[in-house]
Design an enzyme around this catalytic site. Structure first.
Site, PDB file in Angstrom:
ATOM      1  N   GLY A   1      -4.895  -4.886  -7.809  1.00  0.00           N
ATOM      2  CA  GLY A   1      -4.161  -6.136  -7.634  1.00  0.00           C
ATOM      3  C   GLY A   1      -4.976  -7.134  -6.829  1.00  0.00           C
TER       4      GLY A   1
ATOM      5  N   SER B   1      -9.506  -3.722   1.688  1.00  0.00           N
ATOM      6  CA  SER B   1      -9.305  -5.180   1.678  1.00  0.00           C
ATOM      7  C   SER B   1     -10.583  -5.912   2.099  1.00  0.00           C
ATOM      8  CB  SER B   1      -8.176  -5.559   2.641  1.00  0.00           C
ATOM      9  OG  SER B   1      -6.969  -4.995   2.214  1.00  0.00           O
TER      10      SER B   1
ATOM     11  N   ARG C   1       7.189   1.692  -5.535  1.00  0.00           N
ATOM     12  CA  ARG C   1       7.008   2.733  -4.503  1.00  0.00           C
ATOM     13  C   ARG C   1       8.309   3.115  -3.814  1.00  0.00           C
ATOM     14  NH1 ARG C   1       1.129   0.654  -2.099  1.00  0.00           N
ATOM     15  NH2 ARG C   1      -0.132   1.618  -3.743  1.00  0.00           N
TER      16      ARG C   1
ATOM     17  N   ARG D   1      -1.659   5.993  -3.460  1.00  0.00           N
ATOM     18  CA  ARG D   1      -0.985   6.242  -2.180  1.00  0.00           C
ATOM     19  C   ARG D   1       0.128   7.290  -2.339  1.00  0.00           C
ATOM     20  NH1 ARG D   1      -4.039   3.237   0.862  1.00  0.00           N
ATOM     21  NH2 ARG D   1      -4.583   1.164   0.164  1.00  0.00           N
TER      22      ARG D   1
ATOM     23  N   ASP E   1       1.423  -0.911   2.985  1.00  0.00           N
ATOM     24  CA  ASP E   1       0.796   0.147   2.174  1.00  0.00           C
ATOM     25  C   ASP E   1       0.996   1.536   2.777  1.00  0.00           C
ATOM     26  OD1 ASP E   1      -0.021  -1.849   0.494  1.00  0.00           O
ATOM     27  OD2 ASP E   1      -2.016  -2.020   1.404  1.00  0.00           O
TER      28      ASP E   1
ATOM     29  N   ARG F   1       2.206  -5.879 -13.200  1.00  0.00           N
ATOM     30  CA  ARG F   1       2.422  -6.488 -11.869  1.00  0.00           C
ATOM     31  C   ARG F   1       2.520  -8.013 -11.961  1.00  0.00           C
ATOM     32  NH1 ARG F   1      -1.475  -3.378  -7.720  1.00  0.00           N
ATOM     33  NH2 ARG F   1      -0.333  -4.640  -6.200  1.00  0.00           N
TER      34      ARG F   1
HETATM   35  O1  SPQ Z   1      -5.085  -4.229  -4.541  1.00  0.00           O
HETATM   36  P1  SPQ Z   1      -3.730  -3.633  -4.704  1.00  0.00           P
HETATM   37  O2  SPQ Z   1      -3.676  -2.814  -5.954  1.00  0.00           O
HETATM   38  O3  SPQ Z   1      -2.620  -4.624  -4.635  1.00  0.00           O
HETATM   39  O4  SPQ Z   1      -3.569  -2.598  -3.468  1.00  0.00           O
HETATM   40  C1  SPQ Z   1      -2.574  -2.372  -2.455  1.00  0.00           C
HETATM   41  C2  SPQ Z   1      -2.766  -0.857  -2.043  1.00  0.00           C
HETATM   42  O5  SPQ Z   1      -1.814  -0.124  -1.839  1.00  0.00           O
HETATM   43  O6  SPQ Z   1      -3.930  -0.495  -1.895  1.00  0.00           O
HETATM   44  C3  SPQ Z   1      -1.136  -2.633  -2.901  1.00  0.00           C
HETATM   45  F1  SPQ Z   1      -0.770  -2.005  -3.921  1.00  0.00           F
HETATM   46  O7  SPQ Z   1      -2.857  -3.109  -1.257  1.00  0.00           O
HETATM   47  C4  SPQ Z   1      -2.690  -4.523  -1.102  1.00  0.00           C
HETATM   48  C5  SPQ Z   1      -1.609  -4.803  -0.076  1.00  0.00           C
HETATM   49  O8  SPQ Z   1      -0.380  -4.242  -0.438  1.00  0.00           O
HETATM   50  C6  SPQ Z   1      -4.002  -5.078  -0.624  1.00  0.00           C
HETATM   51  C7  SPQ Z   1      -3.902  -6.446  -0.028  1.00  0.00           C
HETATM   52  C8  SPQ Z   1      -5.116  -7.235   0.203  1.00  0.00           C
HETATM   53  O9  SPQ Z   1      -6.228  -6.665   0.253  1.00  0.00           O
HETATM   54  O10 SPQ Z   1      -4.988  -8.459   0.363  1.00  0.00           O
HETATM   55  C9  SPQ Z   1      -2.687  -6.972   0.375  1.00  0.00           C
HETATM   56  C10 SPQ Z   1      -1.405  -6.296   0.148  1.00  0.00           C
HETATM   57  O11 SPQ Z   1      -0.789  -6.828  -1.000  1.00  0.00           O
HETATM   58  P2  SPQ Z   1       0.132  -8.171  -0.952  1.00  0.00           P
HETATM   59  O12 SPQ Z   1       0.765  -8.205  -2.318  1.00  0.00           O
HETATM   60  O13 SPQ Z   1       1.122  -7.924   0.126  1.00  0.00           O
HETATM   61  O14 SPQ Z   1      -0.730  -9.300  -0.717  1.00  0.00           O
END
Ligand code: SPQ
Length: 421
Positions: A91, A20, A339, A381, A308, A119
């Site tokens: 994402g 992140s 998941r 993961r 996560d 997504r």
């Molecule tokens: O980037 P991505 O694909 O969404 O990655 C994930 C992960 O498991 O690595 C989720 F699939 O992490 C997100 C996390 O779930 C990373 C993130 C961020 O860097 O801001 C926030 C979380 O997602 P969200 O949807 O709760 O904001």
């Protein structure tokens, strides 16, 4: 691939940089005036997608192992890319880019791999539209017409750091104030970083206000190890007999440490030492030793602090005595794969007593399990969690895809098997 079983889990590990924070350092560095220098950068596929997108918008970025230099060109220094921006499996890249691109003076399009195309993006496109953004589609590919945005007052319907960050980033370009109300606190790396860069941003508990900003100071970021990657070793250390694993230099930002609270609550022997701070982020060494675990209930406002880590926390629950209930975790359904479904289906294959619920799962732990041929659904993961699960299963197991781990932890299998040497 056969999942090799280790005989012992002892040693010291340094996990790669936080995913992140790595994404945010590149994005915000690109928007700053001048040179941002990043050490401890995560060279995983997702963060490389972020670098690729910004290079396509005219930003010079050099990578030398884990050191990255970003030549920022200011909030209005990005140039129109000549092709669709490709965000791969990420994402974070996709949603955060929406916030930046909505307020540009040029048009763009974004797409990603098959998982990204499934997504939901309406969680960012809807509030951005309220700010005046012009975005076509609710899922990738997205077509964004750059326009002048205006501030809004927005209460988030889901706890999501990606939605919050997309709105904060758009708020840097919007006329007036943008105020975001979170229902539950999600990871706050963007707020910490932007504050250190001189953005007009204030945080009052669950409320964040950002104002149109003319310039951002560049960063000198030293990124700590990713607690989401450390999580696999924390659970391994707790469930394997005779183990002791120290994971050094891990980010322990309180918005990310739900796994430590839950494992301790389950009875895990965890020590946190050498706590120090860098750029507002807290960092420490974490040691985990073999433990007798008890089932627990996980739900409510801790969920965004460990979202996560839930697949690997489910592994801990398999080896804990009694029932573990995971609830309020419906967000797991819209990650790289569903998941909840993926964990339940794969864990059932090896004899785990696990039931899917609407917002999570129930695991009756402490029973013997056997090896199986596991599927990852292309989810990094899942690949790493199933590798930990297979260690204590009777007999052998296989994984259909170990390559997907490179999304967040390219050296995972090397690090894992080093513990047995
Ligand atoms: O980037 P991505 O694909 O969404 O990655 C994930 C992960 O498991 O690595 C989720 F699939 O992490 C997100 C996390 O779930 C990373 C993130 C961020 O860097 O801001 C926030 C979380 O997602 P969200 O949807 O709760 O904001």
């Amino acid at each position: 691939m056969d999942i090799k079983k280790i005989k012992k889990a002892r040693g010291t590990i340094k996990v790669p940089g936080d995913k992140s924070i790595s994404h945010r350092a590149v994005m915000l560095g690109a928007l700053a005036d001048g040179i941002t220098s990043i050490t401890g950068f995560l060279n995983g596929a997702d963060c490389l997608s972020t670098i690729d997108c910004f290079r396509k918008m005219g930003i010079d970025i050099t990578i030398d192992n884990n050191k990255v230099i970003v030549c920022g060109k200011g909030l209005y220094g990005l140039k129109k890319p000549s092709q669709t921006l490709y965000t791969g499996n990420s994402g974070t890249t996709t949603r955060l880019l929406c916030g930046i691109l909505a307020g540009q003076r040029f048009d763009t399009s974004i797409t990603g791999d098959a998982s990204i195309q499934k997504r939901p993006m309406d969680r960012v496109t809807k509030p951005l539209t309220l700010m005046g953004a012009k975005i076509v589609n609710d899922r990738c590919p997205l077509y964004i017409t750059g326009t002048q945005l205006h501030g809004i007052d927005y209460t988030m319907p889901v706890a999501s750091a990606q939605v919050k960050t997309a709105l904060i980033l758009a708020g840097l370009y919007a006329e007036g104030k943008t105020t975001i109300h979170e229902l539950e606190k999600s990871r706050d790396h963007t707020e910490l970083m932007l504050t250190s860069m001189g953005a007009k941003l204030s945080v009052d508990s669950l409320d964040i206000t950002v104002e149109k900003t003319s310039s951002l100071q560049p960063l000198k970021a030293d990124i700590p190890g990713d607690i989401s990657s450390a999580a696999f070793f924390m659970v391994l250390g707790a469930i394997m007999p005779n183990s002791e694993i120290t994971i050094t230099n891990v980010g322990i930002n309180p918005t990310r440490t739900g796994i430590i609270d839950v494992l301790k609550d389950m009875g895990a022997d965890i020590t946190i030492e050498n706590i120090h701070y860098s750029a507002g982020e807290s960092i420490a060494d974490i040691t985990v030793r073999s433990s007798v675990l008890q089932g627990t209930e996980i739900g409510g406002d801790i969920i965004p602090k460990l979202i996560d880590e839930l697949p690997v926390i489910a592994v801990a629950a398999v080896f804990a005595d009694g029932e573990t209930i995971i609830k309020d975790a419906q967000e797991l359904k819209v990650k790289e794969t569903n998941r909840i479904r993926a964990v339940v289906d794969e864990f059932q294959k090896c004899g785990v007593d696990i039931t899917e619920t609407d917002d999570g799962m129930i695991i009756n732990g402490g029973k013997t399990i056997h090896g199986a041929d596991f599927k990852t659904y292309g989810d990094h993961r899942m690949a790493m969690s199933l590798t930990v699960l297979a260690q204590l299963a009777d007999g052998s197991s296989t994984l259909d895809d170990n390559d997907c781990a490179r999304v967040s932890y390219p050296s995972f299998f090397d690090d894992f098997y080093k513990l047995d040497k």
